[in-house]
Design a protein around this motif. Structure first.
Motif, PDB file in Angstrom:
ATOM      1  N   LEU A   1      66.510  59.756  22.084  1.00 49.64           N
ATOM      2  CA  LEU A   1      66.030  58.847  23.134  1.00 49.64           C
ATOM      3  C   LEU A   1      64.637  59.200  23.648  1.00 49.64           C
ATOM      4  N   PRO A   2      64.314  60.488  23.941  1.00 50.15           N
ATOM      5  CA  PRO A   2      62.958  60.790  24.435  1.00 50.15           C
ATOM      6  C   PRO A   2      61.855  60.356  23.469  1.00 50.15           C
ATOM      7  N   GLU A   3      62.088  60.511  22.160  1.00 52.12           N
ATOM      8  CA  GLU A   3      61.072  60.113  21.190  1.00 52.12           C
ATOM      9  C   GLU A   3      60.959  58.601  21.090  1.00 52.12           C
ATOM     10  N   ILE A   4      62.089  57.917  21.193  1.00 50.30           N
ATOM     11  CA  ILE A   4      62.067  56.454  21.103  1.00 50.30           C
ATOM     12  C   ILE A   4      61.390  55.850  22.329  1.00 50.30           C
TER      13      ILE A   4
ATOM     14  N   GLN B   1      57.573  49.454  24.291  1.00 50.04           N
ATOM     15  CA  GLN B   1      56.651  48.771  25.190  1.00 50.04           C
ATOM     16  C   GLN B   1      57.141  48.909  26.630  1.00 50.04           C
ATOM     17  N   PRO B   2      56.227  49.031  27.603  1.00 53.77           N
ATOM     18  CA  PRO B   2      56.660  49.126  29.012  1.00 53.77           C
ATOM     19  C   PRO B   2      57.420  47.885  29.480  1.00 53.77           C
ATOM     20  N   GLU B   3      57.250  46.761  28.769  1.00 59.34           N
ATOM     21  CA  GLU B   3      57.963  45.536  29.139  1.00 59.34           C
ATOM     22  C   GLU B   3      59.436  45.573  28.726  1.00 59.34           C
ATOM     23  N   GLN B   4      59.795  46.505  27.833  1.00 61.27           N
ATOM     24  CA  GLN B   4      61.179  46.582  27.363  1.00 61.27           C
ATOM     25  C   GLN B   4      62.026  47.341  28.384  1.00 61.27           C
TER      26      GLN B   4
ATOM     27  N   LEU C   1      66.404  48.352  19.922  1.00 63.28           N
ATOM     28  CA  LEU C   1      65.134  48.536  20.626  1.00 63.28           C
ATOM     29  C   LEU C   1      64.066  49.079  19.679  1.00 63.28           C
ATOM     30  N   VAL C   2      64.468  49.980  18.788  1.00 64.75           N
ATOM     31  CA  VAL C   2      63.523  50.501  17.791  1.00 64.75           C
ATOM     32  C   VAL C   2      63.046  49.363  16.893  1.00 64.75           C
ATOM     33  N   TYR C   3      63.956  48.492  16.517  1.00 66.68           N
ATOM     34  CA  TYR C   3      63.616  47.375  15.621  1.00 66.68           C
ATOM     35  C   TYR C   3      62.588  46.446  16.265  1.00 66.68           C
ATOM     36  N   CYS C   4      62.674  46.296  17.600  1.00 68.66           N
ATOM     37  CA  CYS C   4      61.786  45.353  18.312  1.00 68.66           C
ATOM     38  C   CYS C   4      60.616  46.054  19.007  1.00 68.66           C
ATOM     39  N   HIS C   5      60.426  47.341  18.772  1.00 61.10           N
ATOM     40  CA  HIS C   5      59.441  48.082  19.574  1.00 61.10           C
ATOM     41  C   HIS C   5      57.998  47.664  19.296  1.00 61.10           C
ATOM     42  N   ASP C   6      57.762  46.997  18.162  1.00 66.42           N
ATOM     43  CA  ASP C   6      56.391  46.624  17.814  1.00 66.42           C
ATOM     44  C   ASP C   6      56.015  45.220  18.269  1.00 66.42           C
ATOM     45  N   ILE C   7      56.842  44.595  19.099  1.00 68.95           N
ATOM     46  CA  ILE C   7      56.449  43.315  19.717  1.00 68.95           C
ATOM     47  C   ILE C   7      55.452  43.615  20.824  1.00 68.95           C
ATOM     48  N   ASN C   8      54.253  43.076  20.729  1.00 66.86           N
ATOM     49  CA  ASN C   8      53.192  43.415  21.669  1.00 66.86           C
ATOM     50  C   ASN C   8      52.279  42.209  21.893  1.00 66.86           C
ATOM     51  N   LEU C   9      52.161  41.788  23.149  1.00 68.49           N
ATOM     52  CA  LEU C   9      51.312  40.635  23.482  1.00 68.49           C
ATOM     53  C   LEU C   9      50.018  41.041  24.188  1.00 68.49           C
ATOM     54  N   ASP C  10      49.648  42.315  24.091  1.00 71.91           N
ATOM     55  CA  ASP C  10      48.447  42.779  24.802  1.00 71.91           C
ATOM     56  C   ASP C  10      47.190  42.049  24.359  1.00 71.91           C
ATOM     57  N   THR C  11      47.170  41.583  23.127  1.00 72.17           N
ATOM     58  CA  THR C  11      45.967  40.915  22.613  1.00 72.17           C
ATOM     59  C   THR C  11      45.846  39.473  23.079  1.00 72.17           C
ATOM     60  N   ILE C  12      46.894  38.942  23.691  1.00 71.32           N
ATOM     61  CA  ILE C  12      46.874  37.544  24.135  1.00 71.32           C
ATOM     62  C   ILE C  12      46.546  37.515  25.621  1.00 71.32           C
ATOM     63  N   LEU C  13      45.349  37.121  25.949  1.00 74.47           N
ATOM     64  CA  LEU C  13      44.860  37.176  27.320  1.00 74.47           C
ATOM     65  C   LEU C  13      45.642  36.224  28.226  1.00 74.47           C
ATOM     66  N   GLY C  14      46.069  36.746  29.381  1.00 74.70           N
ATOM     67  CA  GLY C  14      46.698  35.917  30.406  1.00 74.70           C
ATOM     68  C   GLY C  14      48.165  35.639  30.195  1.00 74.70           C
TER      69      GLY C  14
ATOM     70  N   LYS D   1      52.062  37.180  29.704  1.00 73.68           N
ATOM     71  CA  LYS D   1      52.880  38.373  29.913  1.00 73.68           C
ATOM     72  C   LYS D   1      54.211  38.234  29.194  1.00 73.68           C
ATOM     73  N   LEU D   2      54.726  39.388  28.759  1.00 79.43           N
ATOM     74  CA  LEU D   2      55.967  39.447  28.000  1.00 79.43           C
ATOM     75  C   LEU D   2      57.052  40.098  28.841  1.00 79.43           C
ATOM     76  N   TYR D   3      58.263  39.532  28.783  1.00 76.00           N
ATOM     77  CA  TYR D   3      59.408  40.090  29.501  1.00 76.00           C
ATOM     78  C   TYR D   3      60.533  40.309  28.493  1.00 76.00           C
ATOM     79  N   LEU D   4      60.951  41.564  28.375  1.00 75.39           N
ATOM     80  CA  LEU D   4      61.942  41.923  27.372  1.00 75.39           C
ATOM     81  C   LEU D   4      63.133  42.619  28.022  1.00 75.39           C
ATOM     82  N   TYR D   5      64.308  42.111  27.725  1.00 74.90           N
ATOM     83  CA  TYR D   5      65.532  42.834  28.037  1.00 74.90           C
ATOM     84  C   TYR D   5      66.410  42.745  26.794  1.00 74.90           C
ATOM     85  N   ALA D   6      66.209  43.725  25.905  1.00 73.37           N
ATOM     86  CA  ALA D   6      66.875  43.711  24.599  1.00 73.37           C
ATOM     87  C   ALA D   6      66.494  42.423  23.853  1.00 73.37           C
ATOM     88  N   ASP D   7      67.454  41.533  23.579  1.00 74.01           N
ATOM     89  CA  ASP D   7      67.138  40.310  22.840  1.00 74.01           C
ATOM     90  C   ASP D   7      66.851  39.128  23.749  1.00 74.01           C
TER      91      ASP D   7
END
Length: 392
Positions: free
Chosen positions: A73-76, A81-84, A191-204, A206-212
């Protein structure tokens, strides 16, 4: 039961666990699961989708999974993403709702509208591609022995389905797709499978994640900018699902435009997913809280009032029988079935109008009167005192 084993037996179990990790091998009995389908409320019993599968698995394997989870868990958490906010310690659905509500209310204060799209991932856990998951695990700073153990754990699984005294017998589950039901590690692996979802490049946006449970939202005074930002985010998510063998259900996905402007004759922005327009709604139940387009909470309070009345019948049947439960038990029942339901999300709907809050108070008091068998004229302070509860 396991905690009451003798020291000699505990040492034997520890030896088994260490050998399992060292060899990267999971005993075949640990990979078996007995599936008991439970019919969902108010669903068609003839449809397989109407059942919720409950998996009964090995207690020893669950203990082993907990040990591995504590180790990885600590490594994962470092790569998530902080949104997860799903399936993680000290995080909950409320954190996700608070962030979304804060964005919407900030928009209200600045005269902006917020377009949110709530996405439904189709059979999320069942469609996880195991080779892709293992490739992502190997990129993390996790012991190769543990990664090998997880890979063995996810293959050559067997399941048995039991329904109304009928059993299917054990049969093999697919090897390369799907996370096992009822397993301790499955939510973390998702969560590991979805960890690379990232919207930082899309200006304005925001992403909200709670598992699926995934939502994207953007705030702006200009509806054209709103549509462009959210549509760009949806294109990104669509590409991610294609690369990772997942998909979103366009039928169950919903968009809501949060605004306090008078827009009776104005068409809300329409965005699309996989070439299909996402349906627009004035309200949506997100993580158990009914959000309306103006955040007035009227719909959510009406839902709570209706839910209280149905639960009042349940309490009435238990408490008013000839040998009804004592008041101490009634108080615990109310706490478990009524108060807990009202407490969830109360930080949001407490800002509703006085009229709506009074409807909730009235329904709550009615539940107490029915539980105690009191008259309508019984003072509410007496009800609270008798059951040891507080007012809303």
């Amino acid at each position: 039961m396991l905690s009451n084993m003798s020291p000699l037996l505990k040492a034997s179990v520890l030896t088994l666990f260490n050998r399992s990790i060292k060899e990267g091998f999971v005993p075949s009995l640990w990979k078996k699961a007995a599936i008991i389908p439970i019919l969902k409320p108010q669903k068609d019993p003839t449809s397989p989708k109407s059942y919720r599968p409950i998996a009964l698995t090995s207690c020893l394997c669950k203990l082993m999974e907990r040990l591995i989870k504590k180790k990885v868990l600590p490594e994962i958490e470092k790569v998530l993403q902080p949104e997860q906010l799903g399936f993680l310690p000290q995080r909950s659905t409320i954190d996700c709702l608070v962030r979304l509500e804060n964005q919407i209310k900030q928009g209200f204060r600045l005269g902006k509208e917020t377009l949110a799209v709530f996405l439904d991932m189709t059979s999320a856990f069942d469609r996880v591609n195991i080779p892709t998951l293992m490739a992502k695990l190997k990129k993390l700073n996790i012991s190769p022995q543990i990664v090998e153990w997880i890979g063995n754990f996810l293959t050559e699984r067997k399941i048995e389905i039991t329904l109304e005294n009928h059993s299917s017998g054990f049969f093999s589950a697919p090897n390369n797709v799907g996370l096992p039901q009822g397993r301790v590690l499955s939510p973390l692996l998702f969560l590991v499978y979805c960890h690379d979802i990232n919207l930082d490049t899309i200006l304005g946006c925001k992403l909200y994640l709670y598992a699926d449970d995934i939502a994207v939202a953007a705030s702006s005074r200009d509806r054209g900018c709103l549509k462009a930002s959210v549509q760009k985010a949806l294109y990104y998510l669509e590409n991610w699902t294609m690369e990772n063998y997942m998909s979103f259900s366009t039928e169950k996905s919903v968009s809501v435009l949060f605004s306090r402007k008078n827009r009776t004759n104005v068409q809300p922005p329409i965005v699309s997913l996989a070439g299909v327009d996402i349906q627009h709604a004035e309200k949506f139940c997100y993580l158990g809280v009914l959000l309306d387009s103006k955040l007035l909470w009227t719909n959510h309070i009406d839902y709570l009032v209706g839910n209280l009345r149905s639960r009042a019948n349940f309490l009435n049947a238990i408490c008013l029988s000839k040998r009804g439960a004592p008041y101490s038990c009634v108080s615990k029942l109310i706490g478990a079935t009524i108060t807990s339901k009202l407490d969830y999300g109360s930080m949001f709907y407490r800002e509703a109008t006085k009229h709506n809050l009074q409807k909730l108070d009235s329904a709550f008091n009615q539940v107490l009167r029915r539980a105690l068998g009191c008259l309508k004229t019984t003072p509410t302070p007496a009800l609270y005192c008798e059951l040891g509860v507080t007012s809303l």
